[in-house]
Design a protein around this motif. Structure first.
Motif, PDB file in Angstrom:
ATOM      1  N   PHE A   3      25.498  67.915  32.528  1.00 40.13           N
ATOM      2  CA  PHE A   3      25.296  69.333  32.815  1.00 40.13           C
ATOM      3  C   PHE A   3      26.238  70.122  31.919  1.00 40.13           C
ATOM      4  O   PHE A   3      27.390  69.728  31.727  1.00 40.13           O
ATOM      5  CB  PHE A   3      25.593  69.675  34.279  1.00 40.13           C
ATOM      6  CG  PHE A   3      24.647  69.053  35.259  1.00 40.13           C
ATOM      7  CD1 PHE A   3      23.285  69.267  35.158  1.00 40.13           C
ATOM      8  CD2 PHE A   3      25.115  68.272  36.287  1.00 40.13           C
ATOM      9  CE1 PHE A   3      22.409  68.685  36.064  1.00 40.13           C
ATOM     10  CE2 PHE A   3      24.251  67.691  37.199  1.00 40.13           C
ATOM     11  CZ  PHE A   3      22.899  67.903  37.085  1.00 40.13           C
ATOM     12  N   LYS A  43      37.458  71.232  39.304  1.00 37.92           N
ATOM     13  CA  LYS A  43      36.614  70.848  40.427  1.00 37.92           C
ATOM     14  C   LYS A  43      35.708  72.016  40.787  1.00 37.92           C
ATOM     15  O   LYS A  43      35.983  73.167  40.440  1.00 37.92           O
ATOM     16  CB  LYS A  43      37.465  70.454  41.639  1.00 37.92           C
ATOM     17  CG  LYS A  43      38.352  69.241  41.407  1.00 37.92           C
ATOM     18  CD  LYS A  43      37.529  67.969  41.268  1.00 37.92           C
ATOM     19  CE  LYS A  43      38.413  66.747  41.142  1.00 37.92           C
ATOM     20  NZ  LYS A  43      37.632  65.505  40.976  1.00 37.92           N
ATOM     21  N   LYS A  44      34.651  71.723  41.489  1.00 38.44           N
ATOM     22  CA  LYS A  44      33.722  72.769  41.897  1.00 38.44           C
ATOM     23  C   LYS A  44      34.453  73.803  42.746  1.00 38.44           C
ATOM     24  O   LYS A  44      35.142  73.466  43.711  1.00 38.44           O
ATOM     25  CB  LYS A  44      32.569  72.161  42.687  1.00 38.44           C
ATOM     26  CG  LYS A  44      31.533  73.187  43.119  1.00 38.44           C
ATOM     27  CD  LYS A  44      30.388  72.538  43.880  1.00 38.44           C
ATOM     28  CE  LYS A  44      29.346  73.562  44.302  1.00 38.44           C
ATOM     29  NZ  LYS A  44      28.218  72.945  45.035  1.00 38.44           N
ATOM     30  N   PRO A  72      31.200  76.001  38.494  1.00 37.42           N
ATOM     31  CA  PRO A  72      29.992  75.694  39.275  1.00 37.42           C
ATOM     32  C   PRO A  72      29.921  74.251  39.750  1.00 37.42           C
ATOM     33  O   PRO A  72      29.179  73.933  40.683  1.00 37.42           O
ATOM     34  CB  PRO A  72      28.862  76.005  38.298  1.00 37.42           C
ATOM     35  CG  PRO A  72      29.470  75.795  36.939  1.00 37.42           C
ATOM     36  CD  PRO A  72      30.907  76.176  37.058  1.00 37.42           C
ATOM     37  N   TYR A  73      30.653  73.336  39.083  1.00 37.83           N
ATOM     38  CA  TYR A  73      30.658  71.920  39.465  1.00 37.83           C
ATOM     39  C   TYR A  73      31.872  71.251  38.820  1.00 37.83           C
ATOM     40  O   TYR A  73      32.592  71.868  38.022  1.00 37.83           O
ATOM     41  CB  TYR A  73      29.360  71.218  39.027  1.00 37.83           C
ATOM     42  CG  TYR A  73      28.884  71.578  37.652  1.00 37.83           C
ATOM     43  CD1 TYR A  73      29.535  71.117  36.510  1.00 37.83           C
ATOM     44  CD2 TYR A  73      27.772  72.406  37.478  1.00 37.83           C
ATOM     45  CE1 TYR A  73      29.107  71.466  35.245  1.00 37.83           C
ATOM     46  CE2 TYR A  73      27.340  72.759  36.213  1.00 37.83           C
ATOM     47  CZ  TYR A  73      28.010  72.284  35.101  1.00 37.83           C
ATOM     48  OH  TYR A  73      27.588  72.640  33.856  1.00 37.83           O
ATOM     49  N   ASP A  74      32.095  69.989  39.187  1.00 34.64           N
ATOM     50  CA  ASP A  74      33.188  69.235  38.570  1.00 34.64           C
ATOM     51  C   ASP A  74      32.896  69.041  37.090  1.00 34.64           C
ATOM     52  O   ASP A  74      31.765  68.676  36.710  1.00 34.64           O
ATOM     53  CB  ASP A  74      33.344  67.863  39.240  1.00 34.64           C
ATOM     54  CG  ASP A  74      33.714  67.987  40.709  1.00 34.64           C
ATOM     55  OD1 ASP A  74      33.976  69.120  41.148  1.00 34.64           O
ATOM     56  OD2 ASP A  74      33.735  66.959  41.406  1.00 34.64           O
ATOM     57  N   GLY A  75      33.900  69.259  36.258  1.00 35.40           N
ATOM     58  CA  GLY A  75      33.672  69.098  34.838  1.00 35.40           C
ATOM     59  C   GLY A  75      34.902  69.395  34.015  1.00 35.40           C
ATOM     60  O   GLY A  75      36.034  69.344  34.509  1.00 35.40           O
ATOM     61  N   ASP A  79      29.810  68.814  32.610  1.00 37.86           N
ATOM     62  CA  ASP A  79      29.970  67.607  33.432  1.00 37.86           C
ATOM     63  C   ASP A  79      29.825  66.405  32.514  1.00 37.86           C
ATOM     64  O   ASP A  79      28.738  66.091  32.040  1.00 37.86           O
ATOM     65  CB  ASP A  79      28.913  67.581  34.537  1.00 37.86           C
ATOM     66  CG  ASP A  79      29.011  66.339  35.405  1.00 37.86           C
ATOM     67  OD1 ASP A  79      29.951  65.542  35.203  1.00 37.86           O
ATOM     68  OD2 ASP A  79      28.148  66.163  36.284  1.00 37.86           O
ATOM     69  N   SER A  85      30.797  63.160  33.244  1.00 39.46           N
ATOM     70  CA  SER A  85      30.814  61.847  33.895  1.00 39.46           C
ATOM     71  C   SER A  85      29.646  60.989  33.415  1.00 39.46           C
ATOM     72  O   SER A  85      29.737  59.767  33.376  1.00 39.46           O
ATOM     73  CB  SER A  85      30.755  62.007  35.411  1.00 39.46           C
ATOM     74  OG  SER A  85      29.569  62.704  35.789  1.00 39.46           O
TER      75      SER A  85
END
Length: 400
Positions: free
Chosen positions: A40, A64-65, A155-158, A192, A194
């Motif tokens: 993402f 983190k988100k 907006p999200y973990d990244g 993101d 991962s």
């Protein structure tokens, strides 16, 4: 002299080395360039106009988100929010008055002090005022949502892979930052990492070979000699008419975050191909006014030229679709002096000179050059062992 004549006739026969066409393997490895992107990746823009009060995450920061990335100072928006709350309070008061008035007029119905028309009007006015209260309350909620956008969050973990703002920059909801250029730019980019997506443009000929379970081996410039594995995800199922390729997507597990978005990758994909074609070394080709041909030797050791059709050039070999069979004895490195109908003698080149045929190993049952010529007892023309008959003829000539 008769012996010398006979030997001269034998030596006049050209010696050639032969090869045979081979079937291409059922698997083929194609090497293609690829691009690695994050699983993402989101460019983050402002939803409100104001000044950058503070940024909290810089390039390369792991977030983190919900982590706060930056804060925007928007006094005009704050004032509008307070105004909306005041408007709501005013509408609520008017609504309470309208309800009280409607209740009193309804109570006068028993004494018939007011008309039914007047009662209906007051009740309708109370409902209309209630609708204005709902509209004012929704307006407050709208400004509350905008106030929330004063805080930029992940907006999200990244990972933050781009920060385009500094403290004091003026930004607006259209995305323009107070820079001399005035271009539209995002505040941050969060990726993101991962998992990663690998995009490869696969040639049309291999489009149908892409399937579930297919894996690709890839390398990147920043890790020489290190190999990564990607698993097939999907294809675009449509060819680009400009490049005649199909965009194919693979997935790479990247828990250690070694791979970064935007990386170039050299991708090797091994696919199953229904090869029914033959391949020969490019050294066996003959180019003349008749086109591209090969010289073959029949059972009587007579040379014949056959036209061929080449579909692909594969380094030192070429792929053929027609012209020869796997049983044909093809001359390797044919001399320009060889003509149609010439008689030749087949020999095995000395080790080190033949790059096509595998050298004979000790104890091998591979036939030597004498066995390759059916019914022939002629010695190898390159043999260093003198012919006893020739030696005797030469001695007799000297004596005479």
């Amino acid at each position: 002299m008769d012996s010398l004549t006979e030997k001269a006739m034998e030596n006049d026969v050209r010696t050639v080395a032969i090869i045979k066409a081979e079937h291409l393997p059922a698997q083929e490895t194609i090497k293609l360039p690829g691009t690695i992107q994050a699983w993402f990746q989101a460019p983050i823009y402002a939803q409100v106009s104001g000044y950058v009060k503070m940024w909290h995450k810089d390039w390369g920061a792991i977030v983190k988100k919900g982590d706060v990335l930056a804060e925007i100072y928007a006094p005009a928006l704050d004032a509008q929010y307070e105004q909306s709350k005041a408007d709501l309070a005013s509408e609520v008061a008017l609504n309470e008055l309208a309800i009280l008035t409607a209740d009193r007029w309804i109570a006068l119905r028993k004494n018939q002090a007011v008309s039914e028309q007047s009662i209906s009007v007051k009740v309708a006015e109370a409902k209309a005022q209630q609708a204005k209260v709902n509209a004012a309350r929704q307006n407050v909620r709208n400004f509350e949502a905008l106030i929330g956008f004063k805080t930029i969050v992940a907006p999200y973990d990244g990972v933050i892979i781009n920060r385009a703002i500094n403290v004091g920059d003026f930004i607006n909801k259209e995305g323009t930052i107070s820079l001399p250029e005035g271009e539209v730019r995002n505040l941050f980019t969060v990726a993101d990492m991962s998992r990663m997506r690998l995009f490869v443009s696969v040639p049309e000929a291999y489009g149908a070979t892409m399937h579930d379970g297919l894996k690709a081996d890839l390398t990147v410039p920043q890790f020489p000699g290190r190999h990564f594995t990607a698993e097939f995800l999907t294809t675009a199922r449509g060819f680009n008419v400009g490049t005649r390729t199909v965009v194919t997507q693979f997935v790479i597990e990247n828990e250690a975050r070694d791979l970064w978005p935007g990386s170039y990758a050299s991708v090797n994909i091994t696919v199953d191909v229904p090869n029914r074609h033959l391949s020969i070394p490019s050294s066996a080709l003959v180019f003349d006014e008749m086109g591209t041909r090969v010289a073959v030797v029949d059972d009587d050791n007579i040379v014949h030229f056959k036209p061929i059709k080449i579909t692909r050039i594969l380094d030192a070999t070429v792929e053929l679709t027609e012209g020869v069979s796997a049983e044909d004895r093809i001359i390797n490195n044919p001399s320009a002096a060889i003509l149609e109908g010439d008689k030749v003698s087949i020999v095995t080149p000395a080790p080190g000179y033949d790059l096509i045929n595998v050298p004979k190993e000790p104890g091998s049952s591979k036939p030597d050059s004498k066995e390759l010529v059916s019914g022939s007892s002629k010695p190898d023309s390159h043999s260093e062992i003198p012919d006893p008959g020739l030696k005797q003829a030469l001695n007799g000539s000297q004596a005479s």
